[in-house]
Design a protein around this motif. Sequence first.
Motif, PDB file in Angstrom:
ATOM      1  N   TYR A  65       1.367  -0.905   7.153  1.00  0.00           N
ATOM      2  CA  TYR A  65       2.280  -2.033   7.300  1.00  0.00           C
ATOM      3  C   TYR A  65       1.541  -3.305   7.687  1.00  0.00           C
ATOM      4  CZ  TYR A  65       6.433   0.729   6.546  1.00  0.00           C
ATOM      5  OH  TYR A  65       7.403   1.501   5.970  1.00  0.00           O
ATOM      6  N   GLY A 163      11.907  -1.935  15.621  1.00  0.00           N
ATOM      7  CA  GLY A 163      11.142  -1.923  14.382  1.00  0.00           C
ATOM      8  C   GLY A 163      11.443  -3.174  13.587  1.00  0.00           C
ATOM      9  N   CYS A 164      11.273  -4.331  14.225  1.00  0.00           N
ATOM     10  CA  CYS A 164      11.743  -5.600  13.662  1.00  0.00           C
ATOM     11  C   CYS A 164      10.944  -6.054  12.449  1.00  0.00           C
ATOM     12  CB  CYS A 164      11.719  -6.683  14.724  1.00  0.00           C
ATOM     13  SG  CYS A 164      10.060  -7.057  15.379  1.00  0.00           S
ATOM     14  N   GLY A 165       9.737  -5.483  12.223  1.00  0.00           N
ATOM     15  CA  GLY A 165       8.940  -5.923  11.091  1.00  0.00           C
ATOM     16  C   GLY A 165       8.644  -7.403  11.188  1.00  0.00           C
ATOM     17  N   ASP A 187       8.145  -4.005  17.683  1.00  0.00           N
ATOM     18  CA  ASP A 187       7.407  -3.371  16.593  1.00  0.00           C
ATOM     19  C   ASP A 187       6.048  -2.935  17.133  1.00  0.00           C
ATOM     20  OD1 ASP A 187       8.010  -3.506  13.323  1.00  0.00           O
ATOM     21  OD2 ASP A 187       5.915  -3.115  13.833  1.00  0.00           O
ATOM     22  N   ARG A 216       5.388  -5.746  21.547  1.00  0.00           N
ATOM     23  CA  ARG A 216       4.697  -4.655  20.879  1.00  0.00           C
ATOM     24  C   ARG A 216       4.958  -3.354  21.613  1.00  0.00           C
ATOM     25  NH1 ARG A 216      -1.692  -4.540  19.050  1.00  0.00           N
ATOM     26  NH2 ARG A 216      -1.610  -2.541  17.916  1.00  0.00           N
ATOM     27  N   SER A 244      18.518  -1.438  13.789  1.00  0.00           N
ATOM     28  CA  SER A 244      17.268  -0.918  13.237  1.00  0.00           C
ATOM     29  C   SER A 244      17.436  -0.753  11.738  1.00  0.00           C
ATOM     30  CB  SER A 244      16.884   0.416  13.883  1.00  0.00           C
ATOM     31  OG  SER A 244      15.587   0.799  13.475  1.00  0.00           O
ATOM     32  N   VAL A 247      13.373   2.159   9.831  1.00  0.00           N
ATOM     33  CA  VAL A 247      12.245   2.457  10.713  1.00  0.00           C
ATOM     34  C   VAL A 247      12.328   3.858  11.316  1.00  0.00           C
ATOM     35  CG1 VAL A 247      11.027   1.747  12.804  1.00  0.00           C
ATOM     36  CG2 VAL A 247      11.970   0.027  11.275  1.00  0.00           C
TER      37      VAL A 247
END
Length: 297
Positions: A65, A163-165, A187, A216, A244, A247
């Motif tokens: 990712y 898991g916000c990307g 994330d 993080r 979410s 994720v």
Amino acid sequence: FFVFTMSLSITRLRCCYLLLLPASAVALTPLTLRLAVSTSNLNSYTMSKYDIEKRRYIDAVKNAYGSYVERGGDGNEVLKLRGETLGYTESFFRACNMVSMLTDYAEETEEEAKTTNNDDKQIQLQLQSIQKLFVAFCGSGCPLRIDGDKHLPKEGDVVVDLGCGAGHDSILAGGMVGLTGRVFGVDFTQAMLDQSQQNVDIYTKETMFAPFTFCRGSIDDPSELLTSHGNVGLKEGIANVVISNGVFNLCTNKSLAFQSAFDLLKPGGKFLLNDVCVVEENPAVTISCTIGDEATS
């Protein structure tokens, strides 16, 4: 095997709940392997093969990712093709204060202005700009829109995006909860968090958006998640809404990931999940999953 999209809204009540989900394609088999490790300050200890494979898997996900966002990504192409299906529509962007706030329009020539409806042209340019927000998009459907928009965050709500990307759903939520709300994005890939902050700087210049904080951490490690970020306000019972998108299927311990979501919620808060899972096809069983499937205790 086949993949389908799963959408859930979960209400936090004052009692426990149990969720039974299909096994993920990333499940690991816990086989034991004893390793003796000795250093001047560390005695021998036992590590399982499961732990080793889990560490390798987590590192592989982070690298994949991180590399994806650093290369530029291609998620905006998915948005062009399937945006309407996934819930990312022009009307929804308007509801999130996205269309009205973009002012970086391409300049029109005098001749173009004579032959083109200026308002329509500006809207199209704004939508093209919004598509750039989704360059690193890796999710499925928009979790904010589960069950016909019945669970949308309200003005003043606190939203946590697990898991916000690169932050597209976080930013959309920030436009809905406004100045009196707050949005946290979590994330474990630093490159994604860096891109989230860049997107916030670009897309939320107007004062109608909530404050954003990006942290993080691993969403399937609730003890670490809830104790490491208290200095920025991320703590147990903080959220009206937890979201979410695509994720949980990557988590090695999904029970703990659900525990993180539950612990973050205020009593009565909601967890909006949109994800994919892999199940074994059985012709004798009819599988049905629709937007708005709701699980409560």
